[in-house]
Motif scaffolding. Structure first.
Motif, PDB file in Angstrom:
ATOM      1  N   LEU A  78     -87.689  35.622  48.952  1.00  0.00           N
ATOM      2  CA  LEU A  78     -86.894  34.980  49.997  1.00  0.00           C
ATOM      3  C   LEU A  78     -86.429  33.593  49.566  1.00  0.00           C
ATOM      4  O   LEU A  78     -85.293  33.195  49.849  1.00  0.00           O
ATOM      5  CB  LEU A  78     -87.712  34.877  51.286  1.00  0.00           C
ATOM      6  CG  LEU A  78     -87.940  36.182  52.058  1.00  0.00           C
ATOM      7  CD1 LEU A  78     -88.812  35.927  53.277  1.00  0.00           C
ATOM      8  CD2 LEU A  78     -86.616  36.815  52.462  1.00  0.00           C
ATOM      9  N   ARG A  79     -87.299  32.859  48.868  1.00  0.00           N
ATOM     10  CA  ARG A  79     -86.914  31.521  48.396  1.00  0.00           C
ATOM     11  C   ARG A  79     -85.749  31.610  47.409  1.00  0.00           C
ATOM     12  O   ARG A  79     -84.806  30.815  47.480  1.00  0.00           O
ATOM     13  CB  ARG A  79     -88.110  30.839  47.734  1.00  0.00           C
ATOM     14  CG  ARG A  79     -87.792  29.450  47.164  1.00  0.00           C
ATOM     15  CD  ARG A  79     -89.003  28.807  46.525  1.00  0.00           C
ATOM     16  NE  ARG A  79     -89.619  29.648  45.515  1.00  0.00           N
ATOM     17  CZ  ARG A  79     -89.131  29.789  44.274  1.00  0.00           C
ATOM     18  NH1 ARG A  79     -88.015  29.183  43.920  1.00  0.00           N
ATOM     19  NH2 ARG A  79     -89.763  30.565  43.402  1.00  0.00           N
ATOM     20  N   TYR A 133     -84.226  35.822  37.653  1.00  0.00           N
ATOM     21  CA  TYR A 133     -84.759  35.520  38.982  1.00  0.00           C
ATOM     22  C   TYR A 133     -86.108  36.232  39.166  1.00  0.00           C
ATOM     23  O   TYR A 133     -86.226  37.198  39.925  1.00  0.00           O
ATOM     24  CB  TYR A 133     -83.779  35.961  40.071  1.00  0.00           C
ATOM     25  CG  TYR A 133     -82.444  35.265  40.008  1.00  0.00           C
ATOM     26  CD1 TYR A 133     -82.292  33.949  40.449  1.00  0.00           C
ATOM     27  CD2 TYR A 133     -81.327  35.924  39.488  1.00  0.00           C
ATOM     28  CE1 TYR A 133     -81.070  33.299  40.375  1.00  0.00           C
ATOM     29  CE2 TYR A 133     -80.098  35.280  39.413  1.00  0.00           C
ATOM     30  CZ  TYR A 133     -79.977  33.971  39.850  1.00  0.00           C
ATOM     31  OH  TYR A 133     -78.773  33.334  39.777  1.00  0.00           O
ATOM     32  N   ALA A 151     -92.460  35.989  49.511  1.00  0.00           N
ATOM     33  CA  ALA A 151     -92.077  34.592  49.751  1.00  0.00           C
ATOM     34  C   ALA A 151     -91.199  34.064  48.623  1.00  0.00           C
ATOM     35  O   ALA A 151     -90.201  33.373  48.864  1.00  0.00           O
ATOM     36  CB  ALA A 151     -93.329  33.731  49.907  1.00  0.00           C
ATOM     37  N   GLU A 152     -91.565  34.374  47.395  1.00  0.00           N
ATOM     38  CA  GLU A 152     -90.749  33.945  46.253  1.00  0.00           C
ATOM     39  C   GLU A 152     -89.372  34.591  46.286  1.00  0.00           C
ATOM     40  O   GLU A 152     -88.363  33.953  45.971  1.00  0.00           O
ATOM     41  CB  GLU A 152     -91.458  34.289  44.937  1.00  0.00           C
ATOM     42  CG  GLU A 152     -92.684  33.449  44.647  1.00  0.00           C
ATOM     43  CD  GLU A 152     -93.329  33.813  43.320  1.00  0.00           C
ATOM     44  OE1 GLU A 152     -92.782  34.686  42.607  1.00  0.00           O
ATOM     45  OE2 GLU A 152     -94.378  33.230  42.999  1.00  0.00           O
ATOM     46  N   GLU A 154     -84.141  37.705  55.362  1.00  0.00           N
ATOM     47  CA  GLU A 154     -85.283  37.600  56.275  1.00  0.00           C
ATOM     48  C   GLU A 154     -85.450  38.877  57.103  1.00  0.00           C
ATOM     49  O   GLU A 154     -86.570  39.331  57.351  1.00  0.00           O
ATOM     50  CB  GLU A 154     -85.126  36.391  57.186  1.00  0.00           C
ATOM     51  CG  GLU A 154     -85.229  35.045  56.483  1.00  0.00           C
ATOM     52  CD  GLU A 154     -83.965  34.673  55.710  1.00  0.00           C
ATOM     53  OE1 GLU A 154     -84.028  33.757  54.873  1.00  0.00           O
ATOM     54  OE2 GLU A 154     -82.907  35.316  55.945  1.00  0.00           O
ATOM     55  N   CYS A 209     -83.473  33.917  47.307  1.00  0.00           N
ATOM     56  CA  CYS A 209     -82.277  34.261  48.088  1.00  0.00           C
ATOM     57  C   CYS A 209     -81.706  33.019  48.775  1.00  0.00           C
ATOM     58  O   CYS A 209     -80.487  32.790  48.756  1.00  0.00           O
ATOM     59  CB  CYS A 209     -82.613  35.329  49.133  1.00  0.00           C
ATOM     60  SG  CYS A 209     -83.005  36.959  48.455  1.00  0.00           S
ATOM     61  N   GLN A 210     -82.579  32.205  49.361  1.00  0.00           N
ATOM     62  CA  GLN A 210     -82.128  31.006  50.073  1.00  0.00           C
ATOM     63  C   GLN A 210     -81.538  29.971  49.121  1.00  0.00           C
ATOM     64  O   GLN A 210     -80.474  29.408  49.381  1.00  0.00           O
ATOM     65  CB  GLN A 210     -83.298  30.412  50.854  1.00  0.00           C
ATOM     66  CG  GLN A 210     -83.799  31.304  51.993  1.00  0.00           C
ATOM     67  CD  GLN A 210     -85.184  30.915  52.470  1.00  0.00           C
ATOM     68  OE1 GLN A 210     -85.846  30.037  51.910  1.00  0.00           O
ATOM     69  NE2 GLN A 210     -85.670  31.597  53.515  1.00  0.00           N
ATOM     70  N   GLU A 211     -82.221  29.728  48.007  1.00  0.00           N
ATOM     71  CA  GLU A 211     -81.774  28.698  47.070  1.00  0.00           C
ATOM     72  C   GLU A 211     -80.460  29.061  46.392  1.00  0.00           C
ATOM     73  O   GLU A 211     -79.664  28.169  46.057  1.00  0.00           O
ATOM     74  CB  GLU A 211     -82.845  28.467  46.001  1.00  0.00           C
ATOM     75  CG  GLU A 211     -84.098  27.779  46.526  1.00  0.00           C
ATOM     76  CD  GLU A 211     -85.159  27.616  45.464  1.00  0.00           C
ATOM     77  OE1 GLU A 211     -84.971  28.171  44.350  1.00  0.00           O
ATOM     78  OE2 GLU A 211     -86.178  26.938  45.729  1.00  0.00           O
TER      79      GLU A 211
END
Length: 460
Positions: free
Chosen positions: A182-183, A173, A179-180, A369, A185-187
């Motif tokens: 957080l992305r 990962y 931003a990367e 976030e 974590c979300q995905e």
């Protein structure tokens, strides 16, 4: 490039990660290279030259003894801090030192340990040149190193990319921005500590990672206890009195109701934890760079606050805290700097505050976030902070500055947890701003002791 938690949080000695830990590592790297190249037997003496911030404030930061003991083969994570000054005195008086503990050479301090107070090498303010000479005073080998903050060291081959660790390991990962992160974590429906843990597994087993993290936490706790136990005057000439021991006795004799208010009772203890660590650092004790020695008290102080004052705190929370703090530290390391000599104290204390705020938010159940928001708040309110140590010592204003930043970190986490993670300024933007501000900052405010408090307060 890949950076591990164990790169960001390293066990070493005080008083400075960039001026003590890094130079000791660089010196040891140089003599190890001599041995690997079969040149050690030819060496009759070694000259160490310190430039930029190392030359300007190295004497107050213990750079000379660190370099000399590094030449003898010592490394920061293993050396007994109590032997450093006595061994240095012995080397100076005898005029002899043992390279890697095995090859004796002559040593004359004025000729072989040179502080260039006003000269700077290219690429970074913390530069060093090591030169090995044979019996006829011909150069056998010469190398340049840079101590780029937090105990990280690079040679001149890495110049220009000195904030990047030379590790090409592929991570499951990878992230280079908030931003990367957080992305990811979300995905993947993962927390920041989950992401960091999976990345750490490319180097170590999960059991080894957890054991290593808890060892770091153990050193942090021991450092606090040593700071509470030890009293007296800090070395260096400023005659700064250690306060942690007296503060601890005072707090132990009071109930929380005796303090300003029940809810503010923890503040005194957080101050104590930070002061204890940074007084130990100033005295040359054993520490954890978090991410630097100058900012070493912030994360331990906030972690102690978590374990002592947060309901349902546990060992798993400590692990998540430090995994998350390291992830945030990596963002600062890769995209800006954690070196006070490069960007001022905003890069040290500001980064540590952001790391601690993020760790506390994670350990207490924050969303990715909210964790990112906590880190952003912690850094935003340290922008422009100068590095202006009086007398070139990591004492004033450094010790108190850690206590103040620890409280800011806690407040940043609290503010972020009261929100839903939405905020106006992103962590990436504030990191870039810190980097730009550091580039604009005059050198006299970047660990040279030629500006700010360092020239406006009379040493006494």
């Amino acid at each position: 490039m890949a950076i591990s938690l164990f790169d960001m949080l390293k066990i070493g000695i005080g008083p400075s990660s960039s001026h003590t830990v890094g130079p000791m590592k660089a010196a040891q790297m140089f003599v190890t290279g001599l041995q690997e190249d079969n040149l050690l037997a030819q060496v009759s003496r070694v000259r160490s030259q310190l430039f930029g911030s190392l030359g300007a404030t190295g004497k107050g930061h213990g750079t000379g003894p660190a370099v000399v003991l590094g030449l003898e083969g010592h490394v920061p994570e293993q050396i007994d801090p109590t032997i450093v000054n006595p061994r240095m005195d012995e080397i100076v008086s005898s005029g002899r030192l043992n390279l890697l503990g095995a090859h004796e050479v002559r040593f004359n301090e004025p000729d072989d340990l040179i502080y260039h107070r006003k000269e700077t090498l290219p690429f970074h303010p913390n530069g060093m040149i090591f030169s090995a000479f044979d019996s006829e005073d011909r150069i056998v080998s010469e190398k340049t190193y840079y101590s780029v903050g937090g105990g990280f060291v690079v040679d001149d081959k890495a110049a220009g990319a000195d904030r990047i660790v030379e590790d090409t390991t592929k991570l499951p990962y990878p992230f280079k921005s908030g931003a990367e992160l957080l992305r990811l974590c979300q995905e993947n429906q993962m927390s920041i500590s989950d992401i960091m843990l999976e990345n750490e597994k490319v180097w170590r087993s999960e059991e080894e990672i957890r054991d290593g993290i808890l060892q770091i936490w153990g050193v942090m706790k021991e450092c606090v206890q040593n700071g509470i136990r030890n009293e007296g005057i800090l070395p260096g000439g400023l005659k700064v009195k250690r306060r942690a021991a007296a503060l601890f006795r005072d707090l132990k004799n009071k109930t929380r109701m005796d303090m300003i208010s029940p809810s503010l009772g923890a503040m005194d203890w957080v101050n104590l934890y930070a002061l204890a660590v940074n007084e130990e650092n100033a005295a040359g004790g054993r520490m954890v760079t978090a991410p630097t020695n100058g900012a070493a008290g912030i994360i331990p102080a906030v972690l102690h606050c978590y374990t002592h004052f947060c309901p349902n705190s546990d060992e798993e929370g400590v692990v998540r805290f430090l995994l998350t703090a390291a992830a945030i530290g990596i963002l600062f390391k890769e995209n800006a700097s954690i070196s006070g000599a490069e960007v001022g104290c905003q890069g040290e204390v500001g980064s540590a505050c952001a790391m601690a705020a993020a760790g506390l938010a994670e350990a207490t159940g924050g969303s990715p976030e909210q964790v990112e928001n906590a880190a952003e708040i912690g850094m935003e309110h340290h922008l422009g902070l100068t590095c202006d140590p009086i007398g070139g010592l990591v004492q004033v204003p450094c010790i108190e500055r850690n206590a103040m930043a620890a409280m800011k970190a806690i407040n940043a986490a609290v503010m972020a947890m009261r929100g839903n993670g939405e905020h106006f300024v992103s962590l990436d933007k504030v990191i870039k701003t810190m980097r730009d501000t550091g580039l604009d900052m005059l050198d006299k405010y970047k660990e040279t002791s030629r500006g700010g408090l360092a020239v406006n307060v009379i040493e006494c």
